[in-house]
Enzyme design. Structure first.
Site, PDB file in Angstrom:
ATOM      1  N   LEU A  30      12.116  -2.908   5.950  1.00 41.69           N
ATOM      2  CA  LEU A  30      12.165  -3.940   4.719  1.00 41.69           C
ATOM      3  C   LEU A  30      11.747  -5.358   5.099  1.00 41.69           C
ATOM      4  CD1 LEU A  30      14.886  -2.668   2.312  1.00 41.69           C
ATOM      5  CD2 LEU A  30      12.442  -1.902   2.436  1.00 41.69           C
TER       6      LEU A  30
ATOM      7  N   SER B 267      -7.633  -1.469  10.690  1.00 36.54           N
ATOM      8  CA  SER B 267      -8.123  -2.783  10.041  1.00 36.54           C
ATOM      9  C   SER B 267      -9.236  -3.284  10.073  1.00 36.54           C
ATOM     10  CB  SER B 267      -7.086  -3.963  10.260  1.00 36.54           C
ATOM     11  OG  SER B 267      -7.502  -5.122   9.645  1.00 36.54           O
TER      12      SER B 267
ATOM     13  N   ILE C 243      10.520   1.400  13.043  1.00 39.76           N
ATOM     14  CA  ILE C 243       9.732   2.796  13.955  1.00 39.76           C
ATOM     15  C   ILE C 243       9.861   2.701  15.333  1.00 39.76           C
ATOM     16  CG2 ILE C 243       7.867   2.927  12.014  1.00 39.76           C
ATOM     17  CD1 ILE C 243       6.038   1.165  13.699  1.00 39.76           C
TER      18      ILE C 243
ATOM     19  N   TYR D 150      -3.011  -8.997  16.631  1.00 38.12           N
ATOM     20  CA  TYR D 150      -3.060  -8.052  15.389  1.00 38.12           C
ATOM     21  C   TYR D 150      -4.268  -7.014  15.507  1.00 38.12           C
ATOM     22  CZ  TYR D 150      -3.650  -6.228  10.906  1.00 38.12           C
ATOM     23  OH  TYR D 150      -3.715  -5.326   9.636  1.00 38.12           O
TER      24      TYR D 150
ATOM     25  N   ILE E  64       0.798  -1.227  -0.060  1.00 34.84           N
ATOM     26  CA  ILE E  64       0.087  -0.024  -0.140  1.00 34.84           C
ATOM     27  C   ILE E  64       0.969   1.278   0.067  1.00 34.84           C
ATOM     28  CG2 ILE E  64      -1.751   1.180   1.383  1.00 34.84           C
ATOM     29  CD1 ILE E  64      -2.917  -1.496   2.273  1.00 34.84           C
TER      30      ILE E  64
ATOM     31  N   ARG F 208     -16.328 -10.714   1.321  1.00 35.25           N
ATOM     32  CA  ARG F 208     -15.308  -9.845   1.388  1.00 35.25           C
ATOM     33  C   ARG F 208     -15.568  -8.470   0.834  1.00 35.25           C
ATOM     34  NH1 ARG F 208     -14.967 -12.875   4.778  1.00 35.25           N
ATOM     35  NH2 ARG F 208     -12.863 -14.014   5.690  1.00 35.25           N
TER      36      ARG F 208
ATOM     37  N   ASN G 242     -10.500  -5.207   2.689  1.00 33.00           N
ATOM     38  CA  ASN G 242      -9.390  -6.023   1.812  1.00 33.00           C
ATOM     39  C   ASN G 242      -9.055  -5.413   0.748  1.00 33.00           C
ATOM     40  OD1 ASN G 242     -11.484  -7.877   3.537  1.00 33.00           O
ATOM     41  ND2 ASN G 242     -10.032  -9.194   2.811  1.00 33.00           N
TER      42      ASN G 242
ATOM     43  N   ALA H  65       3.526   1.251   8.807  1.00 34.71           N
ATOM     44  CA  ALA H  65       4.307   0.092   9.333  1.00 34.71           C
ATOM     45  C   ALA H  65       4.105  -0.840  10.393  1.00 34.71           C
ATOM     46  CB  ALA H  65       5.704   0.675   9.531  1.00 34.71           C
TER      47      ALA H  65
HETATM   48  N1  LIG Z   1      -3.594  -5.123   2.690  1.00 37.43           N
HETATM   49  C1  LIG Z   1      -4.471  -5.174   3.201  1.00 37.43           C
HETATM   50  O1  LIG Z   1      -5.742  -5.690   2.756  1.00 37.43           O
HETATM   51  C2  LIG Z   1      -4.613  -4.539   4.636  1.00 37.43           C
HETATM   52  C3  LIG Z   1      -6.034  -4.616   5.504  1.00 37.43           C
HETATM   53  C4  LIG Z   1      -5.934  -3.788   6.583  1.00 37.43           C
HETATM   54  C5  LIG Z   1      -5.008  -3.299   7.252  1.00 37.43           C
HETATM   55  N2  LIG Z   1      -3.637  -3.271   6.377  1.00 37.43           N
HETATM   56  C6  LIG Z   1      -2.667  -2.451   7.089  1.00 37.43           C
HETATM   57  O2  LIG Z   1      -2.125  -1.492   6.089  1.00 37.43           O
HETATM   58  C7  LIG Z   1      -0.669  -1.321   6.375  1.00 37.43           C
HETATM   59  C8  LIG Z   1       0.249  -1.592   5.047  1.00 37.43           C
HETATM   60  O3  LIG Z   1      -0.153  -3.041   4.768  1.00 37.43           O
HETATM   61  P1  LIG Z   1       0.347  -3.675   3.230  1.00 37.43           P
HETATM   62  O4  LIG Z   1      -0.704  -4.776   2.907  1.00 37.43           O
HETATM   63  O5  LIG Z   1       1.012  -2.645   2.329  1.00 37.43           O
HETATM   64  O6  LIG Z   1       1.383  -4.663   3.976  1.00 37.43           O
HETATM   65  P2  LIG Z   1       3.203  -4.604   3.433  1.00 37.43           P
HETATM   66  O7  LIG Z   1       3.552  -5.780   4.489  1.00 37.43           O
HETATM   67  O8  LIG Z   1       3.287  -4.820   2.083  1.00 37.43           O
HETATM   68  O9  LIG Z   1       3.580  -3.235   4.198  1.00 37.43           O
HETATM   69  C9  LIG Z   1       4.097  -3.188   5.326  1.00 37.43           C
HETATM   70  C10 LIG Z   1       5.388  -2.236   5.262  1.00 37.43           C
HETATM   71  O10 LIG Z   1       5.976  -2.091   6.750  1.00 37.43           O
HETATM   72  C11 LIG Z   1       7.403  -2.357   6.870  1.00 37.43           C
HETATM   73  N3  LIG Z   1       7.340  -2.573   8.286  1.00 37.43           N
HETATM   74  C12 LIG Z   1       6.875  -3.583   9.153  1.00 37.43           C
HETATM   75  N4  LIG Z   1       7.303  -3.583  10.218  1.00 37.43           N
HETATM   76  C13 LIG Z   1       8.131  -2.391  10.568  1.00 37.43           C
HETATM   77  C14 LIG Z   1       9.078  -1.826  11.307  1.00 37.43           C
HETATM   78  N5  LIG Z   1       9.060  -2.043  12.663  1.00 37.43           N
HETATM   79  N6  LIG Z   1       9.664  -0.533  11.306  1.00 37.43           N
HETATM   80  C15 LIG Z   1       9.446   0.163   9.962  1.00 37.43           C
HETATM   81  N7  LIG Z   1       8.986  -0.655   9.124  1.00 37.43           N
HETATM   82  C16 LIG Z   1       8.200  -1.825   9.201  1.00 37.43           C
HETATM   83  C17 LIG Z   1       7.302  -3.464   5.971  1.00 37.43           C
HETATM   84  O11 LIG Z   1       8.779  -3.605   5.441  1.00 37.43           O
HETATM   85  C18 LIG Z   1       6.463  -3.389   4.819  1.00 37.43           C
HETATM   86  O12 LIG Z   1       7.163  -2.383   3.873  1.00 37.43           O
HETATM   87  C19 LIG Z   1      -0.483  -2.123   7.601  1.00 37.43           C
HETATM   88  O13 LIG Z   1      -0.683  -1.266   8.687  1.00 37.43           O
HETATM   89  C20 LIG Z   1      -1.514  -3.143   7.526  1.00 37.43           C
HETATM   90  O14 LIG Z   1      -1.717  -3.790   8.658  1.00 37.43           O
HETATM   91  C21 LIG Z   1      -3.683  -3.723   5.278  1.00 37.43           C
END
Ligand SMILES: NC(=O)c1ccc[n+]([C@@H]2O[C@H](COP(=O)([O-])OP(=O)(O)OC[C@H]3O[C@@H](n4cnc5c(N)ncnc54)[C@H](O)[C@@H]3O)[C@@H](O)[C@H]2O)c1
Length: 310
Positions: free
Chosen positions: A33, A121, A54, A145, A12, A213, A174, A76
């Site tokens: 990463l 979420s 973070i 989570y 995202i 969903r 989603n 993150a």
């Molecule tokens: N994809 C979905 O459908 C969805 C749904 C609900 C919520 N979310 C939330 O959206 C956000 C982004 O999700 P995404 O799907 O892009 O996931 P993703 O895993 O692709 O992105 C998460 C990013 O955070 C980084 N990260 C993780 N822990 C970290 C830390 N401690 N310090 C610094 N960076 C860190 C990871 O390297 C990654 O680049 C998240 O918070 C996730 O919980 C996503």
């Protein structure tokens, strides 16, 4: 405008970074990463890419003090529900302490802050029966989570109430689209379905496939974030971010068959514990601010399938 995107190298975050780079914002990414990839954001130079966790207090403080970001988008997180079940201490450290660290550092050291957006979420609703999911509905988190996301959004809200930080939380439903990683069995289901179709492999449904969903295309999510950024009234609020429509996984499979003009094998196995049966978002509050999802499932899937890139 200066923007910090935590988790910006993920699925995202990379789309938000791309969108705001095109708008000539100065984007900084803070990402360890752990699940993201540097290659997702090659358009960000090394000066603007900080590879760190973070929870690194001194680094986060130095960065925020120095750059005085206008906008912080905080994505993150430990994103895997299963990982949070296996290691709740680690996930709470990142998902709660990390979030609090960002809020507090902005409170103390960033008078320039205009918007702080927290990625929550739909998981916070758990298996509650009422539909559509409303932000004032009963919630029932079923994993560390989900608890951590709920805590994060409540902290985000309280920082607005107590300290007038311009914060907003978005409960993502989603989300799907290019760069979503299909490599874990707990990845977004559409990224797995797409990968199975592309590689002509068997897709496994947990249960009968009739679970529904609210699938939102990542570009509609970007639109929603920009609506929030542009609206001061979003401060102190929590919004659902979906399309307001539900579709079953079996139906999604049929959409893939149409787009690929062929099928693949499918099998059905037992329902995963905690898997919710039906889910879709009530999105009126975000619509009232100007959000209007543009991508039908067909349009989103077609763009996703035809996407060429990493
Ligand atoms: N994809 C979905 O459908 C969805 C749904 C609900 C919520 N979310 C939330 O959206 C956000 C982004 O999700 P995404 O799907 O892009 O996931 P993703 O895993 O692709 O992105 C998460 C990013 O955070 C980084 N990260 C993780 N822990 C970290 C830390 N401690 N310090 C610094 N960076 C860190 C990871 O390297 C990654 O680049 C998240 O918070 C996730 O919980 C996503």
């Amino acid at each position: 405008m200066k923007m910090l995107i935590t988790g910006g190298a993920g699925f995202i975050g990379s789309h938000l970074a791309e969108f705001y780079c095109d708008k000539k914002y100065e984007i900084f990414i803070l990402d360890d990463l752990s699940t993201g990839h540097r290659s997702n954001v090659e358009f960000i130079d090394d000066k603007h890419f900080i590879k760190s966790c973070i929870t690194n207090k001194s680094l986060v403080e130095d960065l925020i003090k120095k750059e005085q970001f206008d906008i912080v988008i905080h994505l993150a997180a430990v994103v895997s529900v299963v990982e949070s079940i296996n290691n709740p201490i680690r996930s709470q450290k990142i998902n709660i302490d990390g979030t609090l660290n960002l809020l507090e550092t902005n409170r103390r050291h960033n008078e320039n802050l205009k918007r702080f957006i927290f990625a929550s979420s739909a998981a916070v609703y758990g298996n509650t029966k009422s539909l559509p999911k409303k932000t004032d509905s009963f919630i029932d988190p079923e994993s560390p989570y989900a608890i951590e996301k709920y805590t994060g959004e409540q902290y985000t809200k309280i920082y607005n109430n107590l300290y007038k930080l311009p914060t907003t939380s978005l409960r993502f439903f989603n989300v799907y689209g290019p760069r979503q990683d299909p490599n874990s069995p707990y990845s977004g289901v559409l990224s797995i379905m797409k990968s199975k179709f592309a590689n002509n492999e068997t897709f496994t449904f947990y249960g009968d496939g009739k679970q529904t969903r609210d699938f939102v295309y990542v570009k509609d999510l970007v639109q929603a974030v920009s609506v929030v950024i542009n609206n001061e009234e979003s401060s102190g609020e929590i919004f659902n971010l979906g399309t307001g429509k539900q579709i079953s996984l079996i139906n999604m499979f049929e959409k893939f068959e149409i787009l690929y003009k062929r099928t693949i094998d499918k099998k059905f196995t037992t329902v995963r514990s905690g898997d919710i049966k039906e889910s879709y978002a009530q999105i009126e509050a975000l619509k009232n601010l100007g959000y209007s999802p543009k991508y039908s499932i067909e349009e989103g899937l077609e763009e996703y399938i035809n996407y060429v890139g990493s």
